[in-house]
Structure formats: C-alpha cells, structure tokens
Design a protein around this motif. Structure first.
Motif, PDB file in Angstrom:
ATOM      1  N   VAL A 228       0.843  -1.202   0.000  1.00 20.72           N
ATOM      2  CA  VAL A 228       0.000   0.000   0.000  1.00 20.72           C
ATOM      3  C   VAL A 228       0.877   1.251   0.000  1.00 20.72           C
ATOM      4  O   VAL A 228       0.587   2.233  -0.710  1.00 20.72           O
ATOM      5  N   ALA A 229       1.956   1.228   0.793  1.00 21.79           N
ATOM      6  CA  ALA A 229       2.867   2.377   0.825  1.00 21.79           C
ATOM      7  C   ALA A 229       3.505   2.609  -0.538  1.00 21.79           C
ATOM      8  O   ALA A 229       3.639   3.756  -0.991  1.00 21.79           O
ATOM      9  N   GLY A 230       3.866   1.534  -1.217  1.00 19.87           N
ATOM     10  CA  GLY A 230       4.438   1.671  -2.552  1.00 19.87           C
ATOM     11  C   GLY A 230       3.446   2.243  -3.541  1.00 19.87           C
ATOM     12  O   GLY A 230       3.795   3.072  -4.391  1.00 19.87           O
ATOM     13  N   ALA A 231       2.198   1.791  -3.426  1.00 20.34           N
ATOM     14  CA  ALA A 231       1.162   2.292  -4.334  1.00 20.34           C
ATOM     15  C   ALA A 231       0.897   3.778  -4.125  1.00 20.34           C
ATOM     16  O   ALA A 231       0.469   4.481  -5.056  1.00 20.34           O
ATOM     17  N   ASN A 232       1.152   4.267  -2.923  1.00 20.75           N
ATOM     18  CA  ASN A 232       0.926   5.679  -2.621  1.00 20.75           C
ATOM     19  C   ASN A 232       2.207   6.516  -2.668  1.00 20.75           C
ATOM     20  O   ASN A 232       2.194   7.675  -2.238  1.00 20.75           O
ATOM     21  N   SER A 233       3.292   5.917  -3.176  1.00 23.89           N
ATOM     22  CA  SER A 233       4.576   6.616  -3.323  1.00 23.89           C
ATOM     23  C   SER A 233       5.028   7.250  -2.010  1.00 23.89           C
ATOM     24  O   SER A 233       5.427   8.421  -1.960  1.00 23.89           O
ATOM     25  N   VAL A 234       4.970   6.463  -0.950  1.00 32.43           N
ATOM     26  CA  VAL A 234       5.322   6.954   0.376  1.00 32.43           C
ATOM     27  C   VAL A 234       6.805   6.761   0.675  1.00 32.43           C
ATOM     28  O   VAL A 234       7.440   7.623   1.291  1.00 32.43           O
ATOM     29  N   LEU A 235       7.363   5.642   0.243  1.00 31.97           N
ATOM     30  CA  LEU A 235       8.713   5.272   0.637  1.00 31.97           C
ATOM     31  C   LEU A 235       9.761   5.894  -0.277  1.00 31.97           C
ATOM     32  O   LEU A 235       9.551   6.044  -1.473  1.00 31.97           O
ATOM     33  N   GLY A 236      10.890   6.242   0.326  1.00 29.79           N
ATOM     34  CA  GLY A 236      11.985   6.835  -0.439  1.00 29.79           C
ATOM     35  C   GLY A 236      12.369   8.182   0.134  1.00 29.79           C
ATOM     36  O   GLY A 236      12.374   8.397   1.347  1.00 29.79           O
ATOM     37  N   ARG A 237      12.669   9.116  -0.744  1.00 26.86           N
ATOM     38  CA  ARG A 237      13.073  10.458  -0.340  1.00 26.86           C
ATOM     39  C   ARG A 237      12.636  11.430  -1.427  1.00 26.86           C
ATOM     40  O   ARG A 237      12.739  11.128  -2.612  1.00 26.86           O
ATOM     41  N   ASP A 238      12.133  12.586  -1.000  1.00 27.04           N
ATOM     42  CA  ASP A 238      11.692  13.560  -2.003  1.00 27.04           C
ATOM     43  C   ASP A 238      12.675  14.726  -2.085  1.00 27.04           C
ATOM     44  O   ASP A 238      13.613  14.699  -2.867  1.00 27.04           O
ATOM     45  N   THR A 239      12.471  15.770  -1.296  1.00 27.40           N
ATOM     46  CA  THR A 239      13.347  16.941  -1.403  1.00 27.40           C
ATOM     47  C   THR A 239      14.145  17.193  -0.140  1.00 27.40           C
ATOM     48  O   THR A 239      14.704  18.263   0.031  1.00 27.40           O
ATOM     49  N   ALA A 240      14.183  16.229   0.751  1.00 31.08           N
ATOM     50  CA  ALA A 240      14.898  16.441   2.009  1.00 31.08           C
ATOM     51  C   ALA A 240      15.256  15.104   2.629  1.00 31.08           C
ATOM     52  O   ALA A 240      14.903  14.047   2.117  1.00 31.08           O
ATOM     53  N   GLU A 241      15.974  15.178   3.728  1.00 34.03           N
ATOM     54  CA  GLU A 241      16.309  13.981   4.488  1.00 34.03           C
ATOM     55  C   GLU A 241      15.030  13.283   4.932  1.00 34.03           C
ATOM     56  O   GLU A 241      14.051  13.925   5.312  1.00 34.03           O
ATOM     57  N   SER A 242      15.011  11.941   4.875  1.00 34.86           N
ATOM     58  CA  SER A 242      13.842  11.194   5.329  1.00 34.86           C
ATOM     59  C   SER A 242      13.587  11.464   6.805  1.00 34.86           C
ATOM     60  O   SER A 242      14.465  11.906   7.547  1.00 34.86           O
ATOM     61  N   VAL A 243      12.375  11.176   7.240  1.00 34.40           N
ATOM     62  CA  VAL A 243      11.944  11.529   8.590  1.00 34.40           C
ATOM     63  C   VAL A 243      12.745  10.760   9.639  1.00 34.40           C
ATOM     64  O   VAL A 243      12.650   9.541   9.746  1.00 34.40           O
ATOM     65  N   GLY A 244      13.549  11.477  10.431  1.00 33.77           N
ATOM     66  CA  GLY A 244      14.210  10.902  11.591  1.00 33.77           C
ATOM     67  C   GLY A 244      15.053   9.673  11.325  1.00 33.77           C
ATOM     68  O   GLY A 244      15.063   8.752  12.140  1.00 33.77           O
ATOM     69  N   THR A 245      15.780   9.633  10.217  1.00 31.55           N
ATOM     70  CA  THR A 245      16.578   8.456   9.898  1.00 31.55           C
ATOM     71  C   THR A 245      18.061   8.753   9.998  1.00 31.55           C
ATOM     72  O   THR A 245      18.481   9.892  10.149  1.00 31.55           O
TER      73      THR A 245
END
Length: 359
Positions: free
Chosen positions: A143-160
């Motif tokens: 479901v996360a993949g279908a909603n393009s949730v995982l990865g990185r967009d324009t900044a550091e990923s959340v708290g990683t």
C-alpha cells in the motif's frame, strides 16, 4: 548532521563518521546473522522452538543490515539516489517483520513458562507466527508503494540515519511514520515489556528456585537470554524513535534541538543496523552450549559427541551398581523421555540435572 547539495536537493551529504558507523554496524550484523544461522544448522542441541523463532527473526535482521549497508556504501559512491527507494522498501519491511517476530518470541516464552504448556512449541504456532509476521508487513509495504510513500523527495527522510524511509513532504507522512514503522515499534515495546514484567513476577512467585529447564521440558536453561531481546531492541532503536518524535514535533529546529538530534543520529547509525550482532552476542557467545562448541572448534577438539556418549556410559554404570535404582529409572517414562529429547530441547547440563533429580 546532513547537508543538502545545492545542485540536487535529493543528494544528501552525511558526515563520514556517521557513514562509517552505519556501515561497520551493518557488517557486524551480517556476520552475526551468519553466526546464528550456522549455530542452528551445526548444533542440534539448541534447535528448540525458541531457537527456530529467533532464527526467523535473524532473517529479517539480516535483510535490514543488508539494506542499511547498501545505503551506506551508496553514499560513499554518490549513487544513493539510485538505491534509495529499493532500500527503503527492504528496510521498512524487514523492520516491521522484526518487531512482529520479537513479540512472537515473547508470547512463546510467556505461555510456555506461565501456563507450562507446549502449545507454542508446535509447528502450527511457528507457521502462523511467521505468516502473520511476514504477510501483514507485506500488505503495508504494498500500500505504501502504491501511494509513493517510501523513499526520499526533497529532504532527508523523517528521523533516519544515512538511509531512506518515509518521504518528508508526503501529505500524510505522519500517518505513515506510525503505520510503516514507529507504530509497530511502540506496540512491540509495550507488549514485550508487559509480558516481561508479568513473567518475572510469575517466576518470582512460583518458580523462584527453578531453572528454565525445570519449568518446561521444551526450554533450555540458556533460553532465559531470550527474555532480553526486547531490551536489546529498545536500547538500539530508542535513538531513532526519539529523533522521529522530535521531527514530528519540530523540536529539532533550534540550535539545541539540532545538536541533540545530531548526537542521536550517531547512536542511531549504530543501533538500527546492529540488532543481529547484539542477538549474536546473546544467543551465541552467552549461550553455554554454543560457546562450548565454538571453543571446541577453535581448539580443534570437538568434544560434545564424546561427552554425550560418556554421559550415557556413566549413567548406565551407575544403574548397574545400584539395581534398585536402575529398575526405578528403567520404569520411569519421564527419564526415558528426557534422554530422548536431550538433543532436541535441552542442553547437556539440563539433562544431567534431570537424570539425577530422580535419585
């Protein structure tokens, strides 16, 4: 902590020390995973249901360490953007599986000790524990993949640390932070800590002077090490959880918050990939049976088969010298069963204790 590249905002430059810590911890975990796998294959005395569950847990931890290692090496090669999404899928999935299997181990130990039953030692429990632990995260990741949730967009990923996870600017990123990781992690903390407290209370009241082997025949004395899996998980992943909550609360924006978050990132770079290595310490180096095999192999003198044969010979000689005692033991089905199960469930010390408890 992390510096944005001016030409491509998806390229993030981390301190070299953070990358080295992450890669080193990942490598140690990969080696620790192989040690746990090898001990399960080679040493038959440890193959009880608890060990089977921790071996399944190690598969998930192996995948996590592999994903973190890939990300760290990609940063060194400046190709992190090419592996970011794939790495996020792998590590997010394996982390949730790891949380679920940690809960399964806690449930197994609790039910076996408190209710003195082997219902969680059956193949059915092992099968369903793995189906639930691996299938539910697969649905979440799909479901996360279908909603393009995982990865990185324009900044550091959340708290990683130096790896990808949830896209910071996704519309529902806070929801996905909990659904794709932190919610399962906190639930794991709550369940395992509660079961641990209840189990220790029960052991104090009912089994104060008993070993794990005395409580149930499917347990080895070294299985008490499994009680601390949750504690290891908590210590290793606490830093990342705090950083994620700081990010959501925007508590890492000031100078003090940034410094605290940066310190915690160093801890997270070691902790998140390091579970398999710490489990290796618990279940290999602190396991008496495994440690004895390792020492025998280092000395080039494997002694366990000889010791087992010698034990049987001494028991037989002891029985011959005392006819009445031999008759008693010969008619005792519990002794026969204990001897039969020694290779599968108990360590040498446990079965030796069982044999003399009948005298």
């Amino acid at each position: 902590m992390a510096i944005m590249n001016s030409t491509n905002r998806t390229d993030i430059i981390y301190d070299t020390s953070i990358l080295v810590l992450s890669v080193s911890s990942s490598c140690l975990s990969l080696l620790g995973s192989l040690a746990i796998f090898g001990s399960y294959v080679i040493i038959s005395d440890i193959r009880n249901s608890t060990r089977k569950l921790v071996t399944c847990l190690t598969v998930a931890d192996f995948l996590s360490a592999l994903g973190y290692l890939t990300s760290g090496l990609a940063h060194f090669a400046n190709t992190q953007d090419k592996v970011c999404t794939t790495q996020s899928f792998i590590t997010t999935y394996s982390s949730i599986v790891s949380f679920n299997l940690t809960v399964a181990i806690a449930i197994h130990i609790f039910i076996t000790v408190v209710y003195r039953t082997d219902k969680t030692s059956t193949r059915t429990f092992l099968l369903w524990a793995n189906i639930i632990s691996w299938f539910i995260p697969a649905i979440i990741i799909a479901v996360a993949g279908a909603n393009s949730v995982l990865g990185r967009d324009t900044a550091e990923s959340v708290g990683t640390g130096p790896w990808c996870w949830i896209k910071r600017h996704h519309k529902y990123y806070i929801f996905w932070v909990f659904l794709a990781g932190k919610g399962w992690e906190f639930l794991c903390y709550f369940i395992t800590t509660s079961l641990y407290v209840l189990l220790k209370f029960n052991m104090f009241l009912r089994h104060r002077h008993k070993t794990f082997t005395d409580m149930h025949r499917s347990l080895r004395e070294e299985d008490k090490n499994y009680l601390y899996v949750w504690f290891v998980l908590y210590i290793l992943r606490l830093w990342g959880s705090v950083r994620s909550m700081m990010d959501i609360a925007e508590a890492d924006t000031g100078n003090a918050g940034e410094e605290i978050s940066k310190i915690f990132m160093y801890m997270q770079a070691v902790g998140d990939p390091g579970q398999a290595f710490c489990n290796c310490i618990l279940f290999c180096f602190l396991d008496g049976t495994v440690r004895s095999h390792i020492l025998d192999a280092c000395r080039g003198t494997p002694q366990h088969p000889v010791i087992y044969d010698e034990r049987e010979r001494l028991i037989a000689a002891h029985d011959i010298n005392d006819g009445s005692r031999a008759s008693c033991i010969g008619n005792n089905s519990d002794f026969t069963q204990s001897t039969r199960l020694s290779g599968k469930y108990s360590s040498f010390d446990a079965t030796w204790h069982a044999s003399y408890s009948l005298n």
